[in-house]
Design a protein around this motif. Sequence first.
Motif, PDB file in Angstrom:
ATOM      1  N   LEU A   1       0.709  -1.254  -0.002  1.00 35.19           N
ATOM      2  CA  LEU A   1      -0.185  -0.102   0.102  1.00 35.19           C
ATOM      3  C   LEU A   1       0.917   1.167   0.235  1.00 35.19           C
ATOM      4  N   LEU A   2       0.761   2.110  -0.912  1.00 35.12           N
ATOM      5  CA  LEU A   2       1.259   3.463  -0.913  1.00 35.12           C
ATOM      6  C   LEU A   2       0.398   4.525  -0.379  1.00 35.12           C
ATOM      7  N   ILE A   3       0.754   4.982   0.743  1.00 33.72           N
ATOM      8  CA  ILE A   3      -0.151   5.971   1.254  1.00 33.72           C
ATOM      9  C   ILE A   3       0.436   7.340   1.439  1.00 33.72           C
TER      10      ILE A   3
ATOM     11  N   GLU B   1      -9.436   8.030   1.596  1.00 36.37           N
ATOM     12  CA  GLU B   1      -9.291   6.465   2.092  1.00 36.37           C
ATOM     13  C   GLU B   1      -8.620   6.362   3.285  1.00 36.37           C
ATOM     14  N   PHE B   2      -8.062   7.375   4.041  1.00 34.77           N
ATOM     15  CA  PHE B   2      -7.209   7.360   5.272  1.00 34.77           C
ATOM     16  C   PHE B   2      -7.965   6.824   6.370  1.00 34.77           C
TER      17      PHE B   2
ATOM     18  N   GLU C   1     -16.462  13.286   7.486  1.00 34.13           N
ATOM     19  CA  GLU C   1     -16.334  14.224   6.621  1.00 34.13           C
ATOM     20  C   GLU C   1     -14.918  14.908   6.552  1.00 34.13           C
ATOM     21  N   GLU C   2     -14.590  14.808   8.021  1.00 34.73           N
ATOM     22  CA  GLU C   2     -13.112  15.612   8.330  1.00 34.73           C
ATOM     23  C   GLU C   2     -12.164  15.108   7.382  1.00 34.73           C
ATOM     24  N   LYS C   3     -11.382  15.991   6.900  1.00 34.92           N
ATOM     25  CA  LYS C   3     -10.207  15.279   5.857  1.00 34.92           C
ATOM     26  C   LYS C   3      -8.909  15.252   6.979  1.00 34.92           C
ATOM     27  N   MET C   4      -8.419  13.858   6.575  1.00 32.17           N
ATOM     28  CA  MET C   4      -7.191  13.478   7.386  1.00 32.17           C
ATOM     29  C   MET C   4      -5.903  13.819   6.631  1.00 32.17           C
ATOM     30  N   GLU C   5      -5.011  14.334   7.236  1.00 28.92           N
ATOM     31  CA  GLU C   5      -3.890  14.433   6.624  1.00 28.92           C
ATOM     32  C   GLU C   5      -2.513  13.905   7.243  1.00 28.92           C
ATOM     33  N   LEU C   6      -1.608  13.573   6.410  1.00 35.39           N
ATOM     34  CA  LEU C   6      -0.321  12.892   6.873  1.00 35.39           C
ATOM     35  C   LEU C   6       0.906  13.902   6.207  1.00 35.39           C
TER      36      LEU C   6
END
Length: 126
Positions: free
Chosen positions: A6-8, A37-38, A58-63
């Motif tokens: 998996l490339l995340i 998809e996070f 609906e919250e946007k997850m960021e890495l």
Amino acid sequence: MKATVLLINFKDKQKQQTIQRALLPLGVKMKVITQEEFGQPIGYLAGMKKIASVEMSEEKMELEKEMLVFAAIDGDLLQYILQTLRKAGVPVDYKAVLTEHNLTWNCVQLYRELELEHLAYQQSRS
């Protein structure tokens, strides 16, 4: 389950293609995980039938950094893949193997765990 990487959080298409070229002769599947998809469990993203999709907010997850997750890959094959990626000049800060312990975690939970491990490792080296 088929051997899958998996490339995340990979945004560089050229880097994705380099990884794909490195994995192709090994018969290892590559799956790019999008930001949308996070929130899904890592096991679900890897194609495990026993892990179900979850309702996401609906919250946007960021890495901040990229992360590789190796599913149904271990031992010699894992070492060979890591060596192949190094030779191809594809550095990735965070890498993990899918385990019974983390298969229900989402990308953010796994990322945070790897971040803590990375920090602990850095502190132990100082």
